[in-house]
Design a protein around this motif. Structure first.
Motif, mmCIF file in Angstrom:
data_model
loop_
_atom_site.group_PDB
_atom_site.id
_atom_site.type_symbol
_atom_site.label_atom_id
_atom_site.label_comp_id
_atom_site.label_asym_id
_atom_site.label_seq_id
_atom_site.Cartn_x
_atom_site.Cartn_y
_atom_site.Cartn_z
ATOM 1 N N GLU A 1 3.617 6.460 2.336
ATOM 2 C CA GLU A 1 2.907 6.368 2.449
ATOM 3 C C GLU A 1 1.472 7.066 1.555
ATOM 4 O O GLU A 1 1.891 8.384 1.460
ATOM 5 C CB GLU A 1 2.279 6.276 3.936
ATOM 6 C CG GLU A 1 2.491 5.634 4.993
ATOM 7 C CD GLU A 1 1.757 5.064 6.081
ATOM 8 O OE1 GLU A 1 0.196 5.055 6.061
ATOM 9 O OE2 GLU A 1 2.104 4.660 7.348
ATOM 10 N N PRO B 1 -5.846 5.477 -0.610
ATOM 11 C CA PRO B 1 -5.438 3.821 -1.818
ATOM 12 C C PRO B 1 -5.272 4.233 -2.333
ATOM 13 O O PRO B 1 -5.511 3.408 -3.611
ATOM 14 C CB PRO B 1 -6.059 3.088 -0.721
ATOM 15 C CG PRO B 1 -6.563 3.633 0.008
ATOM 16 C CD PRO B 1 -6.435 5.085 0.287
ATOM 17 N N GLY C 1 1.138 -1.526 0.160
ATOM 18 C CA GLY C 1 0.038 -0.438 0.332
ATOM 19 C C GLY C 1 0.700 1.414 0.287
ATOM 20 O O GLY C 1 0.352 2.013 0.656
#
Length: 191
Positions: A59, A63, A52
């Motif tokens: 990060e 998503p 992910g």
């Protein structure tokens, strides 16, 4: 000399010698790295994506998106600089017809109205055409137009900002489009 500096120096030597910039092996034809390094970096990237993360290792904010905000911002900035560089090479960020200077409205026009054929020939669309133009030394045959002028030129063969040009001076496919548009207008409104 620390390890990081040694590594950078070694990579620069490999690159100057035309070898893989990471390991010094022969690169794949037309590439900068060897197949082994490509496969290794691809596996790293896919592993990060499976966890992910963005391909850079950060990060992802959303998503649903492929890249993190940092990478998206860097891409937007790169694309903006590329557009600006190409526009400057073709007369600056100003429409060659009407003088519009807001960059949001500006587009690159194929002067000979052969844009579709050219894009098929080089097998590129969108901003990758700008990359191709820069890589090929800013070839002649392009101009900066605003969206309105570019649309009018493509569909009617002339721009309303230049009233001295007649539809008859237009390329044959633009004449057909203008004639078709005129017939539709007459059908709706009468002669």
């Amino acid at each position: 000399m620390d390890n990081r500096t040694k590594s950078q120096s070694r990579k620069q030597k490999y690159k100057a010698a035309g070898k893989c910039s990471q390991c010094g092996r022969d690169p794949v034809p037309g590439g900068k790295t060897c197949q082994r390094c490509r496969d290794l970096f691809r596996s790293y990237r896919l592993a990060r994506q499976a966890r992910g993360l963005c391909s850079c290792g950060r990060e992802r904010d959303d998503p649903e998106l492929k890249a993190c905000e940092y990478c998206r911002a860097a891409t937007r900035e790169y694309n903006r600089k590329l557009r600006d560089e190409v526009f400057e090479a073709y007369g600056g960020k100003i429409c060659a017809c009407c003088g519009e200077d807001r960059s949001e409205f500006l587009q690159l026009d194929h002067i000979n109205n052969d844009g579709a054929a050219h894009r098929r020939e080089i097998q590129r669309t969108g901003l990758s055409v700008f990359c191709w133009i820069r890589a090929n030394g800013f070839l002649p045959g392009f101009q900066v137009l605003c969206a309105n002028c570019n649309y009018a030129k493509a569909h009617y063969g002339y721009c309303p900002h230049q009233p001295d040009k007649e539809v008859n001076d237009a390329p044959i496919n633009a004449k057909r489009t203008a004639t078709r548009a005129q017939r539709k207008l007459e059908e709706r409104c009468g002669p």
